[in-house]
Enzyme design. Structure first.
Site, PDB file in Angstrom:
ATOM      1  CE  LYS A  31      -2.632   2.398   3.624  1.00 28.54           C
ATOM      2  NZ  LYS A  31      -1.669   3.397   4.180  1.00 28.54           N
ATOM      3  CG  ASN A  32       2.348   2.779   3.797  1.00 31.85           C
ATOM      4  OD1 ASN A  32       1.275   3.037   3.414  1.00 31.85           O
ATOM      5  ND2 ASN A  32       2.837   2.591   4.706  1.00 31.85           N
ATOM      6  CB  CYS A  54      -4.671   6.139  10.439  1.00 34.69           C
ATOM      7  SG  CYS A  54      -5.318   4.754   9.578  1.00 34.69           S
ATOM      8  NE  ARG A  97      -0.252  10.396   9.726  1.00 32.22           N
ATOM      9  CZ  ARG A  97      -0.694   9.255   9.292  1.00 32.22           C
ATOM     10  NH1 ARG A  97      -1.810   8.716   8.923  1.00 32.22           N
ATOM     11  NH2 ARG A  97       0.205   8.610   8.246  1.00 32.22           N
ATOM     12  CG  ASP A 112       2.591   1.787   9.429  1.00 34.67           C
ATOM     13  OD1 ASP A 112       2.271   2.319  10.230  1.00 34.67           O
ATOM     14  OD2 ASP A 112       2.572   1.800   8.125  1.00 34.67           O
ATOM     15  NE  ARG A 119      -7.423   4.235   4.710  1.00 32.16           N
ATOM     16  CZ  ARG A 119      -6.639   4.966   5.643  1.00 32.16           C
ATOM     17  NH1 ARG A 119      -6.964   5.239   6.749  1.00 32.16           N
ATOM     18  NH2 ARG A 119      -5.436   5.598   4.844  1.00 32.16           N
TER      19      ARG A 119
HETATM   20  C1  UD1 Z   1       3.971   7.046   6.213  1.00 35.16           C
HETATM   21  C2  UD1 Z   1       3.152   5.843   6.182  1.00 35.16           C
HETATM   22  C3  UD1 Z   1       2.617   5.474   7.292  1.00 35.16           C
HETATM   23  C4  UD1 Z   1       3.804   5.096   8.375  1.00 35.16           C
HETATM   24  C5  UD1 Z   1       4.875   6.438   8.431  1.00 35.16           C
HETATM   25  C6  UD1 Z   1       5.870   5.955   9.054  1.00 35.16           C
HETATM   26  C7  UD1 Z   1       2.268   6.071   3.883  1.00 35.16           C
HETATM   27  C8  UD1 Z   1       0.869   6.445   3.322  1.00 35.16           C
HETATM   28  N1  UD1 Z   1       1.827   6.084   5.163  1.00 35.16           N
HETATM   29  O1  UD1 Z   1       3.290   8.169   6.660  1.00 35.16           O
HETATM   30  O2  UD1 Z   1       1.732   4.085   7.117  1.00 35.16           O
HETATM   31  O3  UD1 Z   1       3.122   4.894   9.640  1.00 35.16           O
HETATM   32  O4  UD1 Z   1       5.214   6.782   7.278  1.00 35.16           O
HETATM   33  O5  UD1 Z   1       6.355   4.964   8.875  1.00 35.16           O
HETATM   34  O6  UD1 Z   1       3.166   5.783   3.485  1.00 35.16           O
HETATM   35  N2  UD1 Z   1       5.889  15.018  10.512  1.00 35.16           N
HETATM   36  C9  UD1 Z   1       5.991  16.365  10.672  1.00 35.16           C
HETATM   37  N3  UD1 Z   1       5.955  16.975   9.449  1.00 35.16           N
HETATM   38  C10 UD1 Z   1       5.654  16.502   8.168  1.00 35.16           C
HETATM   39  C11 UD1 Z   1       5.639  15.039   7.954  1.00 35.16           C
HETATM   40  C12 UD1 Z   1       5.685  14.382   9.168  1.00 35.16           C
HETATM   41  O7  UD1 Z   1       6.101  16.595  11.720  1.00 35.16           O
HETATM   42  O8  UD1 Z   1       5.457  17.507   7.139  1.00 35.16           O
HETATM   43  C13 UD1 Z   1       6.117  13.911  11.527  1.00 35.16           C
HETATM   44  C14 UD1 Z   1       4.637  13.193  11.723  1.00 35.16           C
HETATM   45  O9  UD1 Z   1       3.815  13.841  12.558  1.00 35.16           O
HETATM   46  C15 UD1 Z   1       5.187  11.889  12.360  1.00 35.16           C
HETATM   47  C16 UD1 Z   1       6.651  11.574  11.684  1.00 35.16           C
HETATM   48  O10 UD1 Z   1       6.959  12.998  11.226  1.00 35.16           O
HETATM   49  O11 UD1 Z   1       5.469  12.135  13.779  1.00 35.16           O
HETATM   50  C17 UD1 Z   1       6.634  10.648  10.751  1.00 35.16           C
HETATM   51  O12 UD1 Z   1       5.696  10.860   9.763  1.00 35.16           O
HETATM   52  P1  UD1 Z   1       6.037  10.296   8.249  1.00 35.16           P
HETATM   53  O13 UD1 Z   1       7.185   9.640   8.180  1.00 35.16           O
HETATM   54  O14 UD1 Z   1       5.775  11.780   7.465  1.00 35.16           O
HETATM   55  O15 UD1 Z   1       4.942   9.351   8.079  1.00 35.16           O
HETATM   56  P2  UD1 Z   1       3.671   9.407   6.794  1.00 35.16           P
HETATM   57  O16 UD1 Z   1       4.699   9.708   5.425  1.00 35.16           O
HETATM   58  O17 UD1 Z   1       2.515  10.300   6.928  1.00 35.16           O
END
Ligand code: UD1
Length: 427
Positions: free
Chosen positions: A22-23, A117, A122, A305, A397
């Site tokens: 998925k990711n 989720c 986020r 995850d 999902r």
């Molecule tokens: C992706 C995955 C999710 C997984 C996560 C971490 C997808 C669709 N989802 O989510 O399943 O749990 O990686 O492995 O691929 N953060 C900020 N600012 C930003 C972006 C992120 O502060 O602009 C913080 C987030 O709040 C969180 C951390 O960084 O605490 C990790 O987030 P991130 O690695 O970006 O996860 P996703 O890409 O949203």
């Protein structure tokens, strides 16, 4: 209404093949926006987030053809709109991945804040800051983010945190920018390597994915390709954990064992035999798990995850385990649900203390989010008696054919979409 009914307490034995991730798949679909003509993606998982991404791409005008469940084509040539519809963007976090591609290709984008989720705050500040460093200008009004960029320009970007999504968005946009972009403190997740491989097939010039420094030299335009999505390491890890929770013996196939080392080593520490071969991993467990400590970390650490499914396993441990969540700040929403099944868990901030009990008992529970839903499935498989899990739409999902795959290993599980009385076991 949809729910799962599980008659637990059965050892799972057999082989489970793992579909595409998925990711990664959702991001590859978004990257197609930057291609010059139709791209075909294979090994596509049958999950509702893929359907949502299809709808999102259609909403901006892309042509989508789903030849079969696992093969889909995205034609970006008819794209005529850069404003994303709120109801679709709110359905999933991965919607934000169209931001970089739309901006890089069309010089503008309008997008509401993405949903996904409810696992903690986020923000998307790292995405926006990185794109702004490349010359994009953003404004925000009534919850709508508007971005503009005549031409993005390569630059040095140091991420405050190795965000998976931000790394992917910036890497994508940099492919069509002028000059070279260097992303430091980049996320190292395997899905990012998959994006690099895909973009390289389109003619992108990228080096370093899988390390903390990624270098991208922009090209004037990208081509098109056919590409298979990498295997889903989170679905694979869930089946490995389910094997351990039911004291069973499952071989997950069509995986990259290296991607499963963190979960495999924790399962081994808890007493499982974990046997990796070229493209499969077998997990055999003969006893209740030994208590362990698990901390979620960016890759190659233990994946956030799988934190909830792993915690579900440890509820039946032979002592007290400690699970620490280091990535998201609200990822223990499954705890109250597991407590209904007899689990003994207390949460203090980012840490859950799990006092193992000799067995869980089936109960009616509700999945609060995708991976928490997977945790309830693991618990239901291990528990004595019947468990009914509501909120299955969260699980579908991200899990492709979960009940069928588990049933093929001997689980008594059924997925029902109407009245509970109508549910019947698959075997
Ligand atoms: C992706 C995955 C999710 C997984 C996560 C971490 C997808 C669709 N989802 O989510 O399943 O749990 O990686 O492995 O691929 N953060 C900020 N600012 C930003 C972006 C992120 O502060 O602009 C913080 C987030 O709040 C969180 C951390 O960084 O605490 C990790 O987030 P991130 O690695 O970006 O996860 P996703 O890409 O949203």
């Amino acid at each position: 209404m949809e729910w799962l009914r599980i008659e637990g307490g059965r050892e799972l034995r057999g082989r489970v093949s793992v579909p595409g991730a998925k990711n990664s798949c959702l991001k590859l679909m978004a990257l197609c926006i930057m291609a010059s003509s139709e791209c075909t993606i294979t090994n596509v998982p049958s999950i509702t987030d893929v359907d949502t991404m299809c709808d999102l791409l259609r909403a901006v005008g892309a042509g989508i053809v789903r030849q079969r469940a696992s093969v889909l084509s995205v034609d970006p040539r008819p794209i005529a709109c850069t404003r994303l519809p709120e109801q679709l963007v709110r359905c999933m976090r991965a919607s934000v991945q169209v931001l970089g591609p739309l901006l890089a290709r069309f010089g503008e984008v309008q997008m509401p804040y993405p949903g996904g989720c409810p696992i903690g705050s986020r923000p998307i500040d790292l995405h926006l800051k990185g794109l702004a460093a490349m010359g994009a200008q953003f404004s925000e009004e009534h919850g709508l983010i508007s971005g503009r960029a005549n031409r993005l320009v390569g630059t040095e970007i140091h991420l405050d945190f190795p965000s998976v999504g931000a790394t992917e968005n910036l890497m994508a946009a940099a492919c069509l920018a002028t000059g070279t972009t260097v992303i430091r403190n980049a996320a190292r997740e395997p899905e990012i390597v998959d994006q690099q491989n895909f973009l390289t097939r389109l003619g992108g010039q990228i080096r370093g994915a899988g390390t903390d420094t990624i270098r991208i030299t922009g090209v004037p335009e990208l081509g098109s390709t056919t590409y298979p999505v990498m295997p889903d390491r989170i679905q694979a890890g869930t089946y490995m954990i389910a094997a351990a929770a039911t004291r069973g013996d499952i071989t997950v196939t069509d995986v990259v064992p290296e991607h499963l080392e963190a979960v495999g080593s924790k399962l081994a520490e808890s007493g499982a035999a974990v046997i990796a071969s070229e493209d499969s991993v077998r997990v055999v467990m003969g006893d209740r798990p030994a208590p362990i400590s698990v901390k979620s970390m960016p890759y190659p650490g233990f994946p956030t995850d799988l934190q909830a499914p792993m915690a579900a396993l440890l509820t039946v441990g032979r002592g007290t385990s400690v699970v620490t969540e280091n990535i998201f700040n609200n990822r223990f929403r499954y705890v109250d649900e597991l407590s209904r099944m007899g689990a003994q868990i207390s949460v203090d901030g980012r840490t859950a203390i799990i006092r193992g009990v000799s067995e869980l008992t089936g109960a009616r529970v509700a999945a609060p989010d995708l991976r928490a839903g997977a945790a309830l499935v693991v618990a239901g498989l291990a528990a004595r008696g019947e468990t009914i899990i509501d909120g299955v739409e969260h699980i579908t999902r991200g899990y492709d054919g979960l009940s069928e795959r588990l049933a093929s290993c001997g689980a008594h599980i059924s997925h029902t979409v109407d009245a509970p009385e109508a549910a019947s076991f698959d075997s």
